[in-house]
Design an enzyme around this catalytic site. Structure first.
Site, PDB file in Angstrom:
ATOM      1  N   HIS A 354       2.337  10.241   5.405  1.00 53.82           N
ATOM      2  CA  HIS A 354       1.164   9.469   5.840  1.00 53.82           C
ATOM      3  C   HIS A 354      -0.102  10.290   5.821  1.00 53.82           C
ATOM      4  O   HIS A 354      -1.160   9.821   5.427  1.00 53.82           O
ATOM      5  CB  HIS A 354       1.348   8.984   7.278  1.00 53.82           C
ATOM      6  N   ARG A 461      -4.584  -1.590  -2.678  1.00 57.28           N
ATOM      7  CA  ARG A 461      -3.154  -1.305  -2.507  1.00 57.28           C
ATOM      8  C   ARG A 461      -2.743  -1.721  -1.091  1.00 57.28           C
ATOM      9  O   ARG A 461      -2.904  -0.955  -0.152  1.00 57.28           O
ATOM     10  CB  ARG A 461      -2.876   0.177  -2.696  1.00 57.28           C
ATOM     11  N   ARG A 497      -3.443  -6.373  -4.507  1.00 54.90           N
ATOM     12  CA  ARG A 497      -2.109  -6.215  -5.097  1.00 54.90           C
ATOM     13  C   ARG A 497      -1.082  -6.406  -3.990  1.00 54.90           C
ATOM     14  O   ARG A 497      -1.220  -5.836  -2.900  1.00 54.90           O
ATOM     15  CB  ARG A 497      -1.958  -4.830  -5.712  1.00 54.90           C
ATOM     16  N   GLU A 592       2.446  -2.241 -15.992  1.00 52.85           N
ATOM     17  CA  GLU A 592       2.826  -0.836 -15.813  1.00 52.85           C
ATOM     18  C   GLU A 592       4.254  -0.577 -16.275  1.00 52.85           C
ATOM     19  O   GLU A 592       4.754   0.527 -16.167  1.00 52.85           O
ATOM     20  CB  GLU A 592       2.595  -0.378 -14.368  1.00 52.85           C
ATOM     21  N   ASN A 615      -0.732   4.852 -14.211  1.00 52.45           N
ATOM     22  CA  ASN A 615       0.079   5.901 -13.566  1.00 52.45           C
ATOM     23  C   ASN A 615       1.556   5.654 -13.848  1.00 52.45           C
ATOM     24  O   ASN A 615       2.284   6.538 -14.296  1.00 52.45           O
ATOM     25  CB  ASN A 615      -0.142   5.907 -12.051  1.00 52.45           C
ATOM     26  N   ARG A 626       6.161  10.778 -12.551  1.00 50.27           N
ATOM     27  CA  ARG A 626       4.765  11.070 -12.199  1.00 50.27           C
ATOM     28  C   ARG A 626       4.657  12.021 -11.012  1.00 50.27           C
ATOM     29  O   ARG A 626       3.605  12.593 -10.765  1.00 50.27           O
ATOM     30  CB  ARG A 626       3.997   9.766 -11.907  1.00 50.27           C
ATOM     31  N   CYS A 663      -6.562   0.333 -13.875  1.00 50.67           N
ATOM     32  CA  CYS A 663      -6.715   0.770 -12.487  1.00 50.67           C
ATOM     33  C   CYS A 663      -5.901   2.027 -12.177  1.00 50.67           C
ATOM     34  O   CYS A 663      -5.741   2.384 -11.020  1.00 50.67           O
ATOM     35  CB  CYS A 663      -6.352  -0.349 -11.516  1.00 50.67           C
TER      36      CYS A 663
HETATM   37  C1  PEP Z   1      -0.475   2.586 -11.395  1.00 58.48           C
HETATM   38  O1  PEP Z   1       0.745   2.658 -11.425  1.00 58.48           O
HETATM   39  O2  PEP Z   1      -1.220   2.981 -12.309  1.00 58.48           O
HETATM   40  C2  PEP Z   1      -1.139   2.025 -10.222  1.00 58.48           C
HETATM   41  C3  PEP Z   1      -2.436   1.818 -10.203  1.00 58.48           C
HETATM   42  O3  PEP Z   1      -0.379   1.782  -9.141  1.00 58.48           O
HETATM   43  P1  PEP Z   1       0.144   2.910  -8.133  1.00 58.48           P
HETATM   44  O4  PEP Z   1      -0.547   4.195  -8.492  1.00 58.48           O
HETATM   45  O5  PEP Z   1      -0.203   2.419  -6.792  1.00 58.48           O
HETATM   46  O6  PEP Z   1       1.592   2.935  -8.428  1.00 58.48           O
HETATM   47 MG    MG Z   2       1.986   1.574 -10.060  1.00 57.15          MG
END
Ligand code: PEP
Ligand code: MG
Length: 738
Positions: A354, A461, A497, A592, A615, A626, A663
């Site tokens: 957190h 988010r 989202r 994604e 991401n 990642r 995004c």
């Molecule tokens: C992503 O996966 O690029 C994204 C924006 O979502 P998160 O980083 O919250 O998984």
């Molecule tokens: Mg994501």
């Protein structure tokens, strides 16, 4: 009245006005201990110890007798921070003869360091002609006087501080994991570090003992409540708390505190003193298990001090302060942030803790997994935190410090330049408008909308706020949160989202399913569709929050058109019940998961908008986790594969009339953002920290020229893993601020 209490009572009288003349002090200690000599040595510039007051040695030596730290017995005590109790001092190898003092007549010597916050300010010594070892009570008295003296010297600024040993003056480097990028330079603050109590002496030991008992009880109760808070058996937090409780119940240290109170100290001064001893012991123990127990004990001492020292003024946070903590809860982090810290270093932090999530939202440079730093660092040690490079340097060399100070200044200047661009339109040099939006997860980030001049929120988010609070809020609470977001956006678009939990984003206390690859496991929309009640409640809350305004909702981790349809059906079912209906309801999807690339025609017929989550897309396209730092630089977003993918989505979406945005984090990096715009994507959503820089770059971008160049670079890629160099080369050639 016992010797210590009588002495402390007299000292209290002497210190009533905050100061005590040192000659008076040494006279009093010598008389009470029936020792012929009592002397105080104070650290002076140049790491020298100067005889500042004496009873028994020749008075003309005061101000003249000087020892280097490490020289003679007194110097040795200052250097090591350890007391020496010697019946035959002159035969000790460190004995240094100083004829002007006349001390050759004294055989026995007890020398105790005067220390504060881990630093030596001086030494207090008593001597007797007869060879003897001072007993425990006498040692205790001198140690207590040393503690009082430390406060006195610190408050009057009459001593320089001496490092306790050479290792405390040399730079120390620690490595860790970057949790939030950025740099900071300033003094360290140890979270939970015991701060000197304001009241040292007390008249009424019985009352102090009762205050201590009360504080201990309150602390125990707090621990019991934590433990009984329905933690599953065998869970790590439970084990930690259980062992913590054992330490808290340990009678040994409490007895020491009680003894110190009976000696005349206030409850907080007694706890402070025992805490200091523990800290010193902790430094010397190698066994990790014992160190962990001692560390818990130290934590507890700090809790007790906070309870006892009610109304204590919070220590002011100096500019640039870097907070060091073993672990840190979200509320504590918010509190420290409000008080102005500039960076955070945690020994046990993970990127998904957190505190890390909050720190990211707050833009606080943060380093995690920095082992052992709390034992080495002292409050006010200068430190440099380079989270970008996963580095913390304690007591950095001057040249290093200056280089970082310059870099910090450059960053501040850049921020100021960017802030000046806040109200400028976001367009390329040739006039193409690009919508720069923000990725947001917490209500407190909403102020960034106005601060950056963003066009809206391209990714909200929703799970972040739930993680910070530790549970999924009920419909009304969620509606209130989302309503505040829409209020803050004041008509600017917001893409909400739905909950993207699981994988690396777990709610605290929720048992993570045993999966080999959680990122590819039962997470996100998969949970939402399998447990529709939670998702429906969230969708209802979003509709309620919109209260007749425009509402955009998108779903994360969609792998098939069928999943998108199922999720959209849930939203439409809720929308049919909630009144007033939104002015306009846009239902979109994150892209994604690469499988969607082969379902684009159907998807684009049904989705109102598409947001590329680069991401996750990167990790699934290249099969590269990642969260694994060693893979972070291995595959480049600016690779032919990724750019082709974006180009295809953009082309098909444009043909279908469906807006596309990006995004993922890349949208906030200048070169990547420029490339995305070159591929035709004109909505970019990013962390606030990237927005001004991207706007700056776009303002000098000749888009038609770059398009042609980009097309040719992609055509002639010839199997290159990355196109970064040719793209960056073109940008440099054209003087673009990349
Ligand atoms: C992503 O996966 O690029 C994204 C924006 O979502 P998160 O980083 O919250 O998984
Ligand atoms: Mg994501």
């Amino acid at each position: 009245m016992s010797t210590p209490r009588r002495l402390l009572a007299r000292l209290r009288h002497l210190m009533a006005h905050g100061t005590a003349p040192l000659p008076e002090l040494v006279r009093m200690v010598a008389a009470e201990l029936v020792s012929e000599v009592c002397s105080i040595y104070v650290v002076r510039p140049g790491d020298l110890l100067e005889l500042a007051a004496t009873e028994g040695l020749k008075p003309e030596a005061v101000g003249r007798t000087r020892l280097r730290i490490g020289e003679g017995i007194v110097g040795l005590v200052a250097a090591t921070g350890q007391a020496l109790n010697l019946p035959d001092a002159q035969n000790h190898p460190a004995w240094a003869y100083r004829p002007e003092t006349g001390e050759e007549r004294y055989a026995s010597l007890l020398a105790v360091p005067v220390r504060r916050a881990g630093r030596t300010l001086g030494v207090i010594a008593v001597q007797n002609k007869a060879p003897r070892r001072y007993d425990a009570d006498e040692v205790e008295v001198v140690e207590t006087v040393a503690m009082l003296l430390a406060e006195l010297l610190a408050s009057t600024g009459s001593a320089e501080t001496a490092e306790e040993d050479i290792s405390a003056t040399v730079p120390r480097r620690f490595t860790g994991t970057q949790l939030v990028a950025g740099i900071a330079l300033g003094p360290v603050l140890r979270h939970g570090a015991a701060h000197a109590p304001r009241r040292l002496l007390a008249d009424d030991p019985a009352q102090e003992l009762a205050r201590l008992a009360h504080a201990v009880e309150a602390m125990q109760r707090g621990l019991d409540e934590l433990i009984s808070a329905r933690l599953p058996d065998g869970d790590a937090p439970r084990e930690i708390l259980e062992s913590y409780r054992l330490v808290a119940a340990d009678a040994g240290w409490l007895k020491k505190v009680n003894d110190a109170i009976r000696g005349g100290l206030s409850a907080e001064a007694a706890v402070h003193r025992v805490g200091g001893e523990l800290r010193d012991r902790m430094r010397r123990v190698a066994d990790p298990y014992i160190r962990e127990r001692l560390a818990d004990l130290e934590d507890m001492v700090n809790r007790l001090l906070v309870t006892l020292d009610e109304g204590a003024v919070a220590v002011p946070v100096p500019p640039g302060a870097i907070l060091l903590a073993r672990r840190l809860g979200p509320a504590e982090l918010l509190d420290w942030h409000a008080r102005g810290i500039a960076g955070v270093v945690v020994e046990e932090g993970s990127a998904t803790g957190h505190a890390a999530i909050l720190a990211r939202a707050l833009g606080l440079p943060t380093l995690g997994g920095v082992r052992g730093v709390l034992e080495i660092a002292e409050d006010d040690d200068e430190a440099l935190l380079d989270a970008d490079d996963g580095l913390l340097v304690l007591r950095p060399e001057q040249e290093v410090r200056q280089a970082y100070a310059r870099e910090l200044q450059a960053r501040t200047d850049r921020q100021a330049r960017w802030a000046a661009r806040r109200d400028l339109p976001s367009v390329t040099a040739d006039g193409t408008a690009v919508h720069l939006m923000l990725n947001v997860g917490l209500a407190l980030e909403l102020t960034q909308l106005d601060a950056t001049g963003a066009a809206g929120i391209g990714l909200f988010r929703t799970e972040i706020a739930m993680m910070a609070r530790g549970t999924i809020a009920d419909v009304a609470e969620q509606a209130a949160v989302y309503g505040r977001v829409l209020d803050a956006a004041a008509g600017r678009p917001v893409m909400f989202r739905t909950l993207d939990l699981g994988g690396d984003k777990m709610l605290p206390g929720s048992a993570a399913p045993a999966e080999e690859n959680p990122a590819m496991g039962w997470r996100s929309l998969r949970i939402g569709l399998d447990r529709p009640a939670v998702l429906r409640r969230q969708l209802r809350a979003l509709l309620l929050a919109a209260a007749g305004r425009k509402l955009s909702v998108m779903f994360p981790m969609v792998a098939t058109v069928a999943e998108f349809r199922a999720a959209r059906a849930l939203l439409l079912a809720e929308a049919a019940r909630v009144r007033p209906a939104p002015e306009r309801l846009a239902i979109g999807t994150m892209l994604e998961i690469p499988a969607l690339m082969w379902q684009l025609p159907e998807l684009l017929r049904e989705a109102d908008f598409v947001s590329l989550g680069t991401n996750d897309l990167m990790q699934f396209l290249f099969a590269a986790d990642r969260g694994t730092p060693s893979l972070a630089g291995r595959y480049d977003f600016l690779s032919p594969a990724m750019l082709d993918l974006v180009a295809q989505v953009q082309a098909q979406a444009a043909a279908a009339g469906v807006p596309v945005s990006v995004c993922g984090e890349v949208a906030g990096r200048p070169l990547e953002a420029m490339t995305l715009v070159g591929l035709g994507v004109t909505t970019l959503s990013m962390p606030a920290s990237g927005l001004a820089q991207v706007k700056d770059l776009l303002a000098s971008l000749d888009l038609p020229a770059f398009r042609g160049v980009l097309a040719s670079i992609r055509r002639t890629a010839g199997g290159a893993a990355s196109l970064r160099e040719p793209i960056a080369g073109w940008a440099r050639e054209h003087g673009l601020p990349i």
